[in-house]
Design a protein around this motif. Structure first.
Motif, short mmCIF file in Angstrom:
data_model
loop_
_atom_site.label_atom_id
_atom_site.label_comp_id
_atom_site.label_asym_id
_atom_site.label_seq_id
_atom_site.Cartn_x
_atom_site.Cartn_y
_atom_site.Cartn_z
N ALA A 231 -3.26 0.00 -3.72
CA ALA A 231 -2.65 -1.30 -3.44
C ALA A 231 -2.03 -1.78 -4.74
O ALA A 231 -2.66 -1.71 -5.80
CB ALA A 231 -3.70 -2.29 -2.95
N LEU B 61 -6.84 -1.47 2.50
CA LEU B 61 -7.12 -0.11 2.02
C LEU B 61 -8.06 0.62 2.98
O LEU B 61 -7.84 1.79 3.30
CB LEU B 61 -7.73 -0.15 0.61
CG LEU B 61 -6.76 -0.50 -0.51
CD1 LEU B 61 -7.53 -0.88 -1.78
CD2 LEU B 61 -5.82 0.66 -0.78
N LEU C 234 0.85 -1.19 0.00
CA LEU C 234 0.00 0.00 0.00
C LEU C 234 0.88 1.24 0.00
O LEU C 234 1.96 1.23 0.60
CB LEU C 234 -0.87 0.06 1.26
CG LEU C 234 -1.90 -1.01 1.50
CD1 LEU C 234 -2.68 -0.68 2.77
CD2 LEU C 234 -2.84 -1.15 0.33
N TRP D 32 -5.38 6.14 -1.45
CA TRP D 32 -4.41 5.08 -1.23
C TRP D 32 -4.55 4.06 -2.35
O TRP D 32 -5.66 3.83 -2.85
CB TRP D 32 -4.67 4.39 0.10
CG TRP D 32 -4.23 5.19 1.28
CD1 TRP D 32 -4.91 6.22 1.88
CD2 TRP D 32 -3.01 5.06 1.99
NE1 TRP D 32 -4.18 6.73 2.92
CE2 TRP D 32 -3.00 6.03 3.02
CE3 TRP D 32 -1.91 4.21 1.86
CZ2 TRP D 32 -1.95 6.17 3.91
CZ3 TRP D 32 -0.85 4.34 2.76
CH2 TRP D 32 -0.89 5.31 3.76
N PHE E 195 -7.81 0.58 -4.94
CA PHE E 195 -7.62 1.95 -4.45
C PHE E 195 -8.78 2.32 -3.55
O PHE E 195 -9.88 1.76 -3.64
CB PHE E 195 -7.47 2.96 -5.60
CG PHE E 195 -8.73 3.26 -6.34
CD1 PHE E 195 -9.51 4.36 -6.01
CD2 PHE E 195 -9.14 2.46 -7.39
CE1 PHE E 195 -10.68 4.64 -6.70
CE2 PHE E 195 -10.31 2.74 -8.09
CZ PHE E 195 -11.08 3.83 -7.74
#
Length: 156
Positions: free
Chosen positions: A58, A93, A6, A56, A67
């Motif tokens: 991944a 996430l 992440l 964020w 995301f």
């Protein structure tokens, strides 16, 4: 368990995020109308999501596999490549975006049973069901809320 990492998203990630968003919606939510072009999807992330949200992503190697985007106390986006469902990507996430928040709200479509089960396992409670007149897809949706003192989103 499959390995992924992440990190906070950066502007160069926008194209891949918009592409993954479209792929997941078409694959997992085929009942939704396709209201936007890929260029409009990209503009949405560029003009509305990235300037206002904590995003964020991944990744498995260099492949974007998920995301999440949150602003204030709202989780606006949580999408995981269907090939990675059930492998902890969504939970990771969700934990990343909830880390510094006391509360998170979200909308999901009522028909999206997989997402609803996921959020309920993560400690979100159902707040309201609507007829969909408030979303652009015009599909019935569900409002969920998580409050930190009740549980943590990374719990299963």
């Amino acid at each position: 368990m499959a390995r992924f990492t992440l990190r906070r998203a950066a502007l160069p990630d926008m194209t891949a995020i918009a592409r993954l968003n479209r792929h997941v919606r078409k694959t997992c939510l085929p009942y939704l109308p396709d209201l936007h072009t890929p260029d409009e999807d990209l503009a949405f992330f560029q003009e509305q999501v990235f300037p206002t949200s904590e995003v964020w992503i991944a990744e498995a190697g260099v492949q974007l596999i998920g995301f999440a985007g949150a602003r204030l106390d709202w989780l606006d986006h949580l999408y995981v490549d269907p090939d990675w469902h059930g492998q902890g990507v969504g939970s990771a996430l969700l934990s990343a975006v909830s880390d510094n928040r006391a509360e998170l709200n979200l909308w999901t479509f009522q028909e999206n049973a997989q997402a609803r089960r996921f959020y309920e396992r993560q400690g979100f409670g159902l707040i309201a069901l609507t007829d969909g007149s408030g979303n652009e897809e015009r599909c019935p949706d569900a409002h969920y809320r998580w409050i930190r003192h009740q549980s943590r989103p990374d719990q299963r």
